[in-house]
Design a protein around this motif. Sequence first.
Motif, PDB file in Angstrom:
ATOM      1  N   LEU A  49       0.864  -1.179   0.000  1.00 20.80           N
ATOM      2  CA  LEU A  49       0.000   0.000   0.000  1.00 20.80           C
ATOM      3  C   LEU A  49       0.901   1.230   0.000  1.00 20.80           C
ATOM      4  O   LEU A  49       1.782   1.365   0.849  1.00 20.80           O
ATOM      5  CB  LEU A  49      -0.847  -0.029   1.282  1.00 20.80           C
ATOM      6  CG  LEU A  49      -2.059   0.871   1.414  1.00 20.80           C
ATOM      7  CD1 LEU A  49      -3.108   0.512   0.358  1.00 20.80           C
ATOM      8  CD2 LEU A  49      -2.685   0.689   2.803  1.00 20.80           C
ATOM      9  N   ASP A  72      -4.985   0.684  -8.442  1.00 16.04           N
ATOM     10  CA  ASP A  72      -6.055   1.579  -7.998  1.00 16.04           C
ATOM     11  C   ASP A  72      -5.442   2.769  -7.252  1.00 16.04           C
ATOM     12  O   ASP A  72      -4.452   2.610  -6.540  1.00 16.04           O
ATOM     13  CB  ASP A  72      -6.976   0.851  -7.011  1.00 16.04           C
ATOM     14  CG  ASP A  72      -7.969  -0.089  -7.679  1.00 16.04           C
ATOM     15  OD1 ASP A  72      -8.029  -0.120  -8.922  1.00 16.04           O
ATOM     16  OD2 ASP A  72      -8.682  -0.797  -6.944  1.00 16.04           O
TER      17      ASP A  72
ATOM     18  N   LEU B  49      -8.212  -1.913  -3.865  1.00  9.46           N
ATOM     19  CA  LEU B  49      -8.001  -1.011  -2.740  1.00  9.46           C
ATOM     20  C   LEU B  49      -9.333  -0.869  -2.006  1.00  9.46           C
ATOM     21  O   LEU B  49     -10.342  -0.521  -2.607  1.00  9.46           O
ATOM     22  CB  LEU B  49      -7.574   0.355  -3.297  1.00  9.46           C
ATOM     23  CG  LEU B  49      -6.960   1.387  -2.378  1.00  9.46           C
ATOM     24  CD1 LEU B  49      -5.651   0.887  -1.783  1.00  9.46           C
ATOM     25  CD2 LEU B  49      -6.694   2.671  -3.174  1.00  9.46           C
ATOM     26  N   VAL B  51     -11.457   1.237   0.772  1.00 11.04           N
ATOM     27  CA  VAL B  51     -11.446   2.548   1.422  1.00 11.04           C
ATOM     28  C   VAL B  51     -12.775   2.753   2.134  1.00 11.04           C
ATOM     29  O   VAL B  51     -13.836   2.639   1.511  1.00 11.04           O
ATOM     30  CB  VAL B  51     -11.265   3.700   0.403  1.00 11.04           C
ATOM     31  CG1 VAL B  51     -11.154   5.038   1.131  1.00 11.04           C
ATOM     32  CG2 VAL B  51     -10.070   3.487  -0.503  1.00 11.04           C
ATOM     33  N   GLU B  73      -2.743  -2.343   6.063  1.00  4.82           N
ATOM     34  CA  GLU B  73      -3.845  -1.462   6.465  1.00  4.82           C
ATOM     35  C   GLU B  73      -3.287  -0.111   6.919  1.00  4.82           C
ATOM     36  O   GLU B  73      -2.187  -0.041   7.467  1.00  4.82           O
ATOM     37  CB  GLU B  73      -4.623  -2.056   7.642  1.00  4.82           C
ATOM     38  CG  GLU B  73      -5.388  -3.315   7.344  1.00  4.82           C
ATOM     39  CD  GLU B  73      -6.119  -3.772   8.610  1.00  4.82           C
ATOM     40  OE1 GLU B  73      -7.335  -3.596   8.668  1.00  4.82           O
ATOM     41  OE2 GLU B  73      -5.460  -4.303   9.516  1.00  4.82           O
ATOM     42  N   PHE B  74      -4.096   0.933   6.745  1.00  4.82           N
ATOM     43  CA  PHE B  74      -3.699   2.297   7.130  1.00  4.82           C
ATOM     44  C   PHE B  74      -4.933   3.030   7.627  1.00  4.82           C
ATOM     45  O   PHE B  74      -6.009   2.913   7.033  1.00  4.82           O
ATOM     46  CB  PHE B  74      -3.120   3.018   5.901  1.00  4.82           C
ATOM     47  CG  PHE B  74      -2.855   4.478   6.110  1.00  4.82           C
ATOM     48  CD1 PHE B  74      -1.677   4.906   6.719  1.00  4.82           C
ATOM     49  CD2 PHE B  74      -3.771   5.438   5.698  1.00  4.82           C
ATOM     50  CE1 PHE B  74      -1.422   6.261   6.923  1.00  4.82           C
ATOM     51  CE2 PHE B  74      -3.530   6.793   5.894  1.00  4.82           C
ATOM     52  CZ  PHE B  74      -2.346   7.203   6.504  1.00  4.82           C
ATOM     53  N   LEU B 122     -10.464   7.652   8.296  1.00  5.64           N
ATOM     54  CA  LEU B 122     -10.379   7.036   6.980  1.00  5.64           C
ATOM     55  C   LEU B 122      -9.579   5.758   7.153  1.00  5.64           C
ATOM     56  O   LEU B 122      -8.514   5.773   7.786  1.00  5.64           O
ATOM     57  CB  LEU B 122      -9.647   8.004   6.059  1.00  5.64           C
ATOM     58  CG  LEU B 122      -9.841   7.973   4.564  1.00  5.64           C
ATOM     59  CD1 LEU B 122     -11.299   8.136   4.166  1.00  5.64           C
ATOM     60  CD2 LEU B 122      -9.019   9.104   3.943  1.00  5.64           C
ATOM     61  N   VAL B 124      -7.919   2.447   5.001  1.00  3.29           N
ATOM     62  CA  VAL B 124      -7.576   1.998   3.652  1.00  3.29           C
ATOM     63  C   VAL B 124      -6.786   0.700   3.770  1.00  3.29           C
ATOM     64  O   VAL B 124      -5.987   0.537   4.693  1.00  3.29           O
ATOM     65  CB  VAL B 124      -6.697   3.055   2.939  1.00  3.29           C
ATOM     66  CG1 VAL B 124      -6.458   2.658   1.494  1.00  3.29           C
ATOM     67  CG2 VAL B 124      -7.353   4.420   2.998  1.00  3.29           C
ATOM     68  N   GLY B 125      -6.999  -0.206   2.828  1.00  2.00           N
ATOM     69  CA  GLY B 125      -6.227  -1.444   2.843  1.00  2.00           C
ATOM     70  C   GLY B 125      -6.211  -2.092   1.484  1.00  2.00           C
ATOM     71  O   GLY B 125      -7.058  -1.796   0.629  1.00  2.00           O
ATOM     72  N   THR B 126      -5.240  -2.959   1.270  1.00  2.00           N
ATOM     73  CA  THR B 126      -5.244  -3.763   0.056  1.00  2.00           C
ATOM     74  C   THR B 126      -6.319  -4.837   0.189  1.00  2.00           C
ATOM     75  O   THR B 126      -6.751  -5.174   1.295  1.00  2.00           O
ATOM     76  CB  THR B 126      -3.871  -4.416  -0.162  1.00  2.00           C
ATOM     77  OG1 THR B 126      -3.467  -5.086   1.049  1.00  2.00           O
ATOM     78  CG2 THR B 126      -2.827  -3.370  -0.519  1.00  2.00           C
TER      79      THR B 126
END
Lengths: 177, 177
Positions: A49, A72, B49, B51, B73-74, B122, B124-126
């Motif tokens: 990521l 993406d 991705l 989100v 993960e973020f 927020l 976000v992760g693969t």
Amino acid sequence: MKRYPIRRPALEPLEVPAQHKTIYPPPHDQVVKGRFKRRLGPALGLTDLGVNLTTLMQGAASSMRHHHSANDEFVYILDGEATLVTDAGEQTLTAGMCAGFPKGKKDGHHLINKSDRPVIYLEVGTNNLPDLIHYPDAKLWLHEDEKGRAAFNTAKPAAQAAAKAKPATARKKKKKR
Amino acid sequence: MKRYPIRRPALEPLEVPAQHKTIYPPPHDQVVKGRFKRRLGPALGLTDLGVNLTTLMQGAASSMRHHHSANDEFVYILDGEATLVTDAGEQTLTAGMCAGFPKGKKDGHHLINKSDRPVIYLEVGTNNLPDLIHYPDAKLWLHEDEKGRAAFNTAKPAAQAAAKAKPATARKKKKKR
């Protein structure tokens, strides 16, 4: 706003140095001259990521207008007014708005700061390899092979279609950019 | 704050419905009872991705404490005070702070809202598959196979190690969750 002392896996983004380097060949490097990226992904040990906290000064763009074959992308505006440019034209994004760019969608996109204040946004993307990035306005292609080696071309590389994209770490060598 | 009319590929996140469903079996579903996710990734056509714009009401957690075998993960805090829990203990994250959780790092993590206001962040992760998610406190494993089929186990599944994780769309069937 309160700030508490934090440690990994948490991160204060402003502790990560802002970089303004680019791999764009001249004269295209001028497009991103006022762009500063804090690379949060590597600072947090993320490999598949990509995460950047990016600032665009007046007149700067996020990139040349482009689209990815294998990755993406997502942007979330944190501050300022960003102009999103795609094939359909321009629109203005303000704090709290976002945009997404699916891999394989051939609609060149970028953000430009046409305002008189900095624009700050979060940009996130997968790090799949190989990837082919097309810059329709510049008539350039950037091919990243399955080991992450990047090369610009003035014509569309033919070889790219053969390999199936995988996360960077599924390959023997990690992507280095 | 100014709001301009926008269209795809841009998105006003608040137009995406907030969902509070979970696949957690009882009694674990109670942990995320006050969690509301706006799934921005699918709304933007993203597949590799994930989100989400997520809200945690007072007392709610982002998930059971967990770690992934195959997905980075973020999280980026947008509003409120979130308590990040990992093996090392607790820390408080406020707006503008972030955290990252590399795949394969066996440090169970989650966010809890211990404050008296909502937390908005927020995440976000693969979307790589297959994936094995371990919930150390609950002594549960969630295995997602290469087609995205998910199953909870009370012991670590043996089969998972064999297959190499790939982006969801590199498989024949897309992940449906």
